[in-house]
Design a protein around this motif. Structure first.
Motif, PDB file in Angstrom:
ATOM      1  N   ASP A   1     -13.404 -17.583   4.720  1.00  0.00           N
ATOM      2  CA  ASP A   1     -13.723 -16.159   4.847  1.00  0.00           C
ATOM      3  C   ASP A   1     -14.307 -15.651   3.520  1.00  0.00           C
ATOM      4  N   PRO A   2     -15.500 -16.112   3.140  1.00  0.00           N
ATOM      5  CA  PRO A   2     -16.055 -15.739   1.833  1.00  0.00           C
ATOM      6  C   PRO A   2     -16.391 -14.267   1.697  1.00  0.00           C
ATOM      7  N   THR A   3     -16.503 -13.543   2.803  1.00  0.00           N
ATOM      8  CA  THR A   3     -16.797 -12.113   2.725  1.00  0.00           C
ATOM      9  C   THR A   3     -15.546 -11.247   2.861  1.00  0.00           C
ATOM     10  N   GLU A   4     -14.367 -11.856   2.808  1.00  0.00           N
ATOM     11  CA  GLU A   4     -13.082 -11.153   2.684  1.00  0.00           C
ATOM     12  C   GLU A   4     -12.846 -10.134   3.806  1.00  0.00           C
ATOM     13  N   GLN A   5     -12.928 -10.608   5.020  1.00  0.00           N
ATOM     14  CA  GLN A   5     -12.726  -9.723   6.177  1.00  0.00           C
ATOM     15  C   GLN A   5     -11.285  -9.725   6.690  1.00  0.00           C
ATOM     16  N   GLU A   6     -10.607 -10.873   6.589  1.00  0.00           N
ATOM     17  CA  GLU A   6      -9.282 -11.007   7.209  1.00  0.00           C
ATOM     18  C   GLU A   6      -8.199 -11.116   6.144  1.00  0.00           C
ATOM     19  N   ASN A   7      -7.386 -10.083   6.031  1.00  0.00           N
ATOM     20  CA  ASN A   7      -6.293 -10.060   5.069  1.00  0.00           C
ATOM     21  C   ASN A   7      -5.144 -10.906   5.608  1.00  0.00           C
ATOM     22  N   LEU A   8      -4.800 -11.989   4.873  1.00  0.00           N
ATOM     23  CA  LEU A   8      -3.785 -12.939   5.331  1.00  0.00           C
ATOM     24  C   LEU A   8      -2.451 -12.768   4.611  1.00  0.00           C
ATOM     25  N   ALA A   9      -2.252 -11.627   3.954  1.00  0.00           N
ATOM     26  CA  ALA A   9      -1.032 -11.437   3.165  1.00  0.00           C
ATOM     27  C   ALA A   9       0.222 -11.539   4.020  1.00  0.00           C
ATOM     28  N   ASP A  10       0.191 -10.995   5.216  1.00  0.00           N
ATOM     29  CA  ASP A  10       1.366 -11.061   6.082  1.00  0.00           C
ATOM     30  C   ASP A  10       1.495 -12.421   6.758  1.00  0.00           C
ATOM     31  N   ALA A  11       0.381 -13.061   7.030  1.00  0.00           N
ATOM     32  CA  ALA A  11       0.400 -14.327   7.780  1.00  0.00           C
ATOM     33  C   ALA A  11       0.785 -15.520   6.917  1.00  0.00           C
ATOM     34  N   HIS A  12       0.627 -15.410   5.577  1.00  0.00           N
ATOM     35  CA  HIS A  12       0.898 -16.556   4.699  1.00  0.00           C
ATOM     36  C   HIS A  12       1.798 -16.115   3.543  1.00  0.00           C
ATOM     37  N   PRO A  13       3.077 -15.824   3.807  1.00  0.00           N
ATOM     38  CA  PRO A  13       3.973 -15.337   2.749  1.00  0.00           C
ATOM     39  C   PRO A  13       4.162 -16.356   1.624  1.00  0.00           C
ATOM     40  N   GLU A  14       4.112 -17.660   1.944  1.00  0.00           N
ATOM     41  CA  GLU A  14       4.297 -18.673   0.895  1.00  0.00           C
ATOM     42  C   GLU A  14       3.117 -18.652  -0.082  1.00  0.00           C
ATOM     43  N   LYS A  15       1.909 -18.558   0.464  1.00  0.00           N
ATOM     44  CA  LYS A  15       0.728 -18.499  -0.401  1.00  0.00           C
ATOM     45  C   LYS A  15       0.704 -17.196  -1.194  1.00  0.00           C
ATOM     46  N   LEU A  16       1.132 -16.118  -0.561  1.00  0.00           N
ATOM     47  CA  LEU A  16       1.225 -14.833  -1.260  1.00  0.00           C
ATOM     48  C   LEU A  16       2.186 -14.949  -2.437  1.00  0.00           C
TER      49      LEU A  16
ATOM     50  N   THR B   1      -2.968  -4.122  -6.033  1.00  0.00           N
ATOM     51  CA  THR B   1      -3.135  -2.809  -6.661  1.00  0.00           C
ATOM     52  C   THR B   1      -1.863  -1.987  -6.478  1.00  0.00           C
ATOM     53  N   ALA B   2      -1.623  -1.108  -7.445  1.00  0.00           N
ATOM     54  CA  ALA B   2      -0.500  -0.172  -7.329  1.00  0.00           C
ATOM     55  C   ALA B   2      -0.908   1.104  -6.613  1.00  0.00           C
ATOM     56  N   ARG B   3      -2.195   1.474  -6.702  1.00  0.00           N
ATOM     57  CA  ARG B   3      -2.727   2.657  -6.028  1.00  0.00           C
ATOM     58  C   ARG B   3      -4.002   2.298  -5.297  1.00  0.00           C
ATOM     59  N   PRO B   4      -3.950   2.118  -4.003  1.00  0.00           N
ATOM     60  CA  PRO B   4      -2.760   2.158  -3.143  1.00  0.00           C
ATOM     61  C   PRO B   4      -1.902   0.912  -3.358  1.00  0.00           C
ATOM     62  N   ASP B   5      -0.660   0.971  -2.950  1.00  0.00           N
ATOM     63  CA  ASP B   5       0.246  -0.176  -3.052  1.00  0.00           C
ATOM     64  C   ASP B   5      -0.180  -1.191  -1.998  1.00  0.00           C
ATOM     65  N   LYS B   6      -0.964  -2.196  -2.420  1.00  0.00           N
ATOM     66  CA  LYS B   6      -1.659  -3.037  -1.452  1.00  0.00           C
ATOM     67  C   LYS B   6      -1.788  -4.461  -1.967  1.00  0.00           C
ATOM     68  N   ARG B   7      -1.728  -5.417  -1.024  1.00  0.00           N
ATOM     69  CA  ARG B   7      -1.994  -6.825  -1.302  1.00  0.00           C
ATOM     70  C   ARG B   7      -3.064  -7.307  -0.333  1.00  0.00           C
ATOM     71  N   TRP B   8      -4.134  -7.877  -0.882  1.00  0.00           N
ATOM     72  CA  TRP B   8      -5.157  -8.501  -0.045  1.00  0.00           C
ATOM     73  C   TRP B   8      -5.190  -9.993  -0.367  1.00  0.00           C
ATOM     74  N   LEU B   9      -4.986 -10.815   0.626  1.00  0.00           N
ATOM     75  CA  LEU B   9      -5.016 -12.265   0.438  1.00  0.00           C
ATOM     76  C   LEU B   9      -6.102 -12.840   1.347  1.00  0.00           C
ATOM     77  N   PHE B  10      -7.018 -13.610   0.746  1.00  0.00           N
ATOM     78  CA  PHE B  10      -8.124 -14.170   1.510  1.00  0.00           C
ATOM     79  C   PHE B  10      -8.270 -15.665   1.232  1.00  0.00           C
ATOM     80  N   ASN B  11      -8.662 -16.389   2.255  1.00  0.00           N
ATOM     81  CA  ASN B  11      -9.058 -17.788   2.108  1.00  0.00           C
ATOM     82  C   ASN B  11     -10.580 -17.814   2.030  1.00  0.00           C
ATOM     83  N   LEU B  12     -11.130 -17.946   0.830  1.00  0.00           N
ATOM     84  CA  LEU B  12     -12.564 -17.827   0.641  1.00  0.00           C
ATOM     85  C   LEU B  12     -13.344 -18.990   1.237  1.00  0.00           C
ATOM     86  N   ALA B  13     -12.689 -20.121   1.424  1.00  0.00           N
ATOM     87  CA  ALA B  13     -13.390 -21.244   2.058  1.00  0.00           C
ATOM     88  C   ALA B  13     -13.743 -20.910   3.501  1.00  0.00           C
TER      89      ALA B  13
END
Length: 557
Positions: free
Chosen positions: A494-509, A480-492
């Protein structure tokens, strides 16, 4: 807000002031209510003359293609039905008829809506195409709704950021009636009509009402259209209403909506429905089924329930028991009516000997909304309608076809509303339109028990303005641009999207960002601009206080 003010309206305003409506928004809502009540003449309920099919089945009836019934709920939460072990009010209200439909067919356990709001999802069901191809990216709203919602929101102290509204941009947008799916788009109804089906639409459309965009102009030979949005008149002795003072959309709808349908006329020739909307449309659907039992038919039953305004029959309200708060009890009663509708449809198919060769599909246009103030509608998923967290876009999809689909089939492959059109076309033995890029896939092999490893598609997309989402294999990225945000989840994991992995997995991002960017490069752009951006809390309902640090998104529309 309006250019002309009649003498009667001036009197109304003076009366409103005398009664204590000193608040600007209350005055404007009173104006909207008055204008809406006088905008169209609404006639009394009438008997509809549905086209009658042949009195006898033809000699070739053994080779007849299947009848098709697509039932779509509006804003149904994933946890509103008991198929997945839940149910409204902590499971107190079950949905046995919907559960039976699921048990007797195929359940798609990772099914997605086309968008986090209704109209783009419905367009994708009809066309099998992403909004990046059709341009139908935003949900049409009546003139002035964005500004009214923004104004009311400013007076509600719930801690959310302000609604962003561009009045000048709204002036450039087409009128509500022609904010729709372009007539040149080919719908599933057009394909099935040309294949010899009697095509019938009953209920909500929300894809335009004029200039070739109304359902009876987009392939449906008959259309009983929801011309406004009350389930019963507000003062009907048989209705129980629940108004939501914390929701600006709800306040606008109560002022704006009337009790009206139209038949084969788009926006014109309005008349009162013949009862509580969910039951009335089911009554008419049953008439359509009986009228066409000796020829193939496609019935699109597009329910309004359980969308706001929250209105239930007194009988359903009493039947669900002493549920609190009041709004939840009314909502539960609406779910009961929706479930009853599904049961009545499946029962008449049995009675008429049509069940074996009728494909019945049940889904919702998106997830349940947080603005009704009911916390568990999408449990266990995070988020609401007007977001693209799983709670906003994860929806039920059940497909029953006894002649071909084994009962009890469960499909785990991710599928979406773009798959509806090619699936129904394939079921009818028709061909997809030539020279048109179809994004969806035929789900029938999966429903019939084919190996899920044979499924080739790995990627799904969602988009509403600057809010873009991709699911690739088990990874999901929201941007999203507002807020400027990236949420990356591994649904296998974390199907309920609790842990944002955007910083931990830059290649996947980076991989998923590239997919989003390529999808966007192919976009034709929206047909008309977004004029409002709504702040939506991800983890709280609108009835709860938003706190600093709570997650939210701005939804463009």
């Amino acid at each position: 807000m309006f250019k002309k003010v009649s003498l009667a309206l001036l009197v109304l305003l003076l009366v409103a002031v005398a009664l204590g409506y000193s608040n600007k928004d209350q005055l404007l809502l009173a104006v909207i209510k008055y204008k809406s009540a006088n905008e169209y003449e609404i006639g009394p309920a009438r008997e509809l003359n549905w086209a009658q099919g042949p009195a006898q089945a033809s000699a070739q009836s053994a080779q007849r293609p299947p009848n098709i019934i697509l039932i779509v709920a509006d804003d149904l939460g994933y946890n509103d039905i008991s198929t997945f072990g839940g149910g409204v009010a902590g499971g107190r209200v079950q949905t046995p008829h919907i559960d039976q439909l699921a048990a007797e067919g195929s359940v798609f356990s990772q099914s997605y809506s086309g968008a986090g709001t209704c109209a783009p999802s419905r367009a994708m069901m009809m066309t099998g195409r992403y909004p990046t191809r059709t341009g139908f990216e935003f949900t049409p709203t009546p003139s002035g709704m964005g500004g009214m919602v923004a104004s009311i929101s400013a007076g509600i102290n719930n801690g959310l950021p302000p609604v962003l509204y561009d009045a000048e941009l709204e002036e450039s947008r087409p009128p509500y009636e022609i904010q729709g799916l372009p007539p040149e788009e080919i719908t599933v109804a057009e394909i099935l009509r040309d294949k010899g089906y009697q095509t019938v639409h009953i209920g909500k459309w929300h894809l335009g009402r004029k200039n070739g965009m109304a359902p009876h102009e987009q392939g449906f030979e008959e259309s009983l259209l929801m011309a406004s949005g009350l389930y019963l008149p507000e003062d009907d002795p048989n209705v129980v209403n629940a108004k939501l003072d914390f929701d600006p959309i709800d306040q606008f709808l109560w002022a704006r909506l009337a009790y009206a349908n139209s038949f084969n006329s788009g926006n014109e020739d309005r008349f009162e429905p013949g009862g509580y909307l969910t039951d009335y449309w089911t009554d008419e659907s049953i008439k359509v089924i009986k009228a066409n039992k000796n020829r193939p038919f496609f019935l699109y039953l597009a329910h309004w329930g359980p969308h706001t305004p929250l209105q239930a029959t007194r009988e359903d309200y009493e039947a669900v028991g002493d549920i609190k708060p009041h709004r939840l009890r009314v909502y539960a009663a609406m779910i009961r009516a929706l479930d009853r509708s599904v049961g009545r449809i499946t029962a008449v198919l049995e009675e008429e000997g049509l069940a074996e060769n009728t494909i019945v599909l049940f889904t919702s246009d998106n997830g349940g909304p947080g603005y009704i103030g009911v916390p568990d509608v999408n449990h266990p998923f995070r988020g609401w309608k007007i977001s693209q967290f799983e709670g906003g876009i994860r929806v039920p999809l059940f497909v029953k076809w006894p002649a071909r689909i084994p009962a009890g089939t469960v499909v785990k492959t991710p599928v979406a509303h773009i798959d509806m059109m090619p699936t129904l076309v394939a079921a009818a033995g028709a061909a997809e339109p030539e020279g048109v890029e179809i994004d969806g896939e035929n789900l029938l092999p999966l429903a019939e028990g084919a190996s899920e490893e044979s499924w080739g598609r790995r990627t799904l997309f969602w988009q509403s303005g600057h809010y873009r989402v991709v699911r690739h294999d088990d990874w999901k990225l929201q941007v999203t641009a507002r807020p400027d945000k990236r949420w990356l989840f591994n649904l296998a994991e974390d199907p309920t999207e609790q842990e944002n992995l955007a910083d931990a997995h830059p290649e996947k991002l980076a991989e998923l960002t590239a997919l989003l960017d390529e999808h966007q490069r192919q976009s034709r752009g929206p047909l008309y601009p977004a004029v409002v951006e709504m702040p939506v809390a991800i983890d709280k309902t609108l009835a709860e206080q938003f706190e600093q640090g709570d997650a939210y998104i701005y939804w463009p529309n």
